[in-house]
Design a protein around this motif. Sequence first.
Motif, short mmCIF file in Angstrom:
data_model
loop_
_atom_site.label_atom_id
_atom_site.label_comp_id
_atom_site.label_asym_id
_atom_site.label_seq_id
_atom_site.Cartn_x
_atom_site.Cartn_y
_atom_site.Cartn_z
N ARG A 195 0.97 -1.19 -0.06
CA ARG A 195 -0.02 0.04 0.10
C ARG A 195 0.94 1.24 -0.02
O ARG A 195 0.38 2.50 0.38
CB ARG A 195 -1.00 -0.02 1.23
CG ARG A 195 -1.92 -1.10 1.15
CD ARG A 195 -2.92 -0.97 2.50
NE ARG A 195 -3.88 -1.97 2.32
CZ ARG A 195 -3.88 -3.31 2.68
NH1 ARG A 195 -2.79 -3.89 3.27
NH2 ARG A 195 -4.85 -3.95 2.76
N HIS A 196 2.05 1.16 -0.27
CA HIS A 196 2.97 2.21 -0.20
C HIS A 196 2.67 3.30 -1.46
O HIS A 196 2.39 2.97 -2.49
CB HIS A 196 4.40 1.79 -0.61
CG HIS A 196 5.67 2.77 -0.14
ND1 HIS A 196 5.74 3.93 -0.96
CD2 HIS A 196 6.29 2.98 0.96
CE1 HIS A 196 6.64 4.53 -0.37
NE2 HIS A 196 7.00 3.96 0.86
N ALA A 203 2.16 0.94 -9.73
CA ALA A 203 1.04 -0.49 -10.29
C ALA A 203 -0.21 -0.09 -11.11
O ALA A 203 -0.39 -0.54 -11.96
CB ALA A 203 0.71 -1.39 -8.94
N GLY A 204 -0.75 0.99 -10.70
CA GLY A 204 -1.96 1.47 -11.30
C GLY A 204 -1.58 1.68 -12.81
O GLY A 204 -2.41 1.46 -13.78
N ARG A 205 -0.53 2.56 -12.94
CA ARG A 205 -0.16 2.84 -14.41
C ARG A 205 0.34 1.94 -15.21
O ARG A 205 -0.29 1.72 -16.24
CB ARG A 205 0.97 4.11 -14.37
CG ARG A 205 1.82 4.27 -15.67
CD ARG A 205 2.51 5.27 -15.50
NE ARG A 205 3.88 5.16 -14.66
CZ ARG A 205 4.62 4.33 -15.17
NH1 ARG A 205 4.99 3.89 -16.47
NH2 ARG A 205 5.81 4.15 -14.39
N ALA A 211 2.53 -5.99 -5.71
CA ALA A 211 3.43 -7.26 -5.49
C ALA A 211 4.08 -7.35 -6.95
O ALA A 211 5.37 -7.75 -6.81
CB ALA A 211 2.67 -8.37 -4.89
N GLN A 212 3.43 -7.42 -7.76
CA GLN A 212 4.03 -7.85 -9.15
C GLN A 212 5.04 -6.69 -9.57
O GLN A 212 6.23 -6.82 -9.93
CB GLN A 212 3.23 -7.84 -10.28
CG GLN A 212 2.32 -9.02 -10.24
CD GLN A 212 0.97 -8.97 -11.30
OE1 GLN A 212 0.63 -7.97 -11.55
NE2 GLN A 212 0.78 -10.03 -11.82
N VAL A 213 4.68 -5.47 -9.05
CA VAL A 213 5.78 -4.08 -9.36
C VAL A 213 7.17 -4.40 -8.58
O VAL A 213 8.31 -4.56 -9.06
CB VAL A 213 5.03 -2.79 -9.16
CG1 VAL A 213 6.27 -1.99 -8.97
CG2 VAL A 213 4.14 -2.55 -10.27
N VAL A 214 7.00 -4.61 -7.38
CA VAL A 214 8.04 -4.99 -6.44
C VAL A 214 8.73 -6.20 -6.91
O VAL A 214 10.02 -6.24 -6.77
CB VAL A 214 7.73 -5.10 -5.01
CG1 VAL A 214 8.90 -5.66 -4.25
CG2 VAL A 214 6.96 -3.88 -4.55
N LEU A 215 8.34 -7.44 -7.28
CA LEU A 215 8.91 -8.63 -7.81
C LEU A 215 9.44 -8.20 -9.09
O LEU A 215 10.71 -8.59 -9.41
CB LEU A 215 7.86 -9.68 -8.04
CG LEU A 215 7.33 -10.35 -6.58
CD1 LEU A 215 6.31 -11.27 -6.98
CD2 LEU A 215 8.43 -10.93 -5.82
#
Length: 271
Positions: A195-196, A203-205, A211-215
């Motif tokens: 939720r950062h 992630a929305g863009r 989680a997918q973005v961080v991975l």
Amino acid sequence: MTAAVPAVTLNNGVTMPQLGFGAFQVGEKEIATALENGYRSIDTASAYGNESDVGRALRSSGIARDEVFVTTKVWNTDQGYGSTLAAFDASLARLRLDYVDLYLVHWPAPARNTYLDTWRALEKIHADGRARAIGVSNFRPADLLHLLDAGGTVPAVNQIELHPHLQQAELRAFHARHGIVTEAWGPLARGGLLRHPAIVPLAGRLGRTPAQVVLRWHLQLGNVAIPKSATPERIRQNLDVFDFELTDADMAAIAALDNGTRTGPDPDFFN
């Protein structure tokens, strides 16, 4: 079906999937779900109490043994030469496997001062063909130097807590200099990044989950990552990260989140 997971090559030539399933605090059902969804690397440990679950999930999956990369670890209270050999035998028995792909020293446990003897046991296990590769977990640069100065096998992997809040730049640079693969446990900061305010709009863009973005950030840094989830949909989503890329600006925005915050124990004091 998710895309094929790329592999990294360890310093002894063994290949390891760059994204795997962390089996901390999950059971046979979740491990089976991960295998069904395409994971081919499972990370467990004697301390997790679920090596038998991993073994059962592997056997029921119908997947050939040589298609799944299995990691387990020796616990602190089992450190020492003979006790590590016995602990490894017990892990293999619980897994009901003839070998593991990677065996790790779970923590340096500095107050015990036994990891050099433990490492000699891992070298014997490797020489006997019962672990295809050996490595460490939660080791600090000084611990790694102590191992290297002893003149034995260079660890193939150091599995450490690593996520955007704890990026471990010094340790990753040490690994790069010595041919040690960096593997991230807690790659999502145990959910603390999902939720950062810097991650959610990114992630929305991209039309992705946080989680997918961080991975994806981990993969583009070259880390191996082992996310854990007990939710089937998130287990599936966490593997679906190979058909998009973060820009340099995206990577820089995530790099700015480093604040040294741990979600787990500090290896300086954990024994």
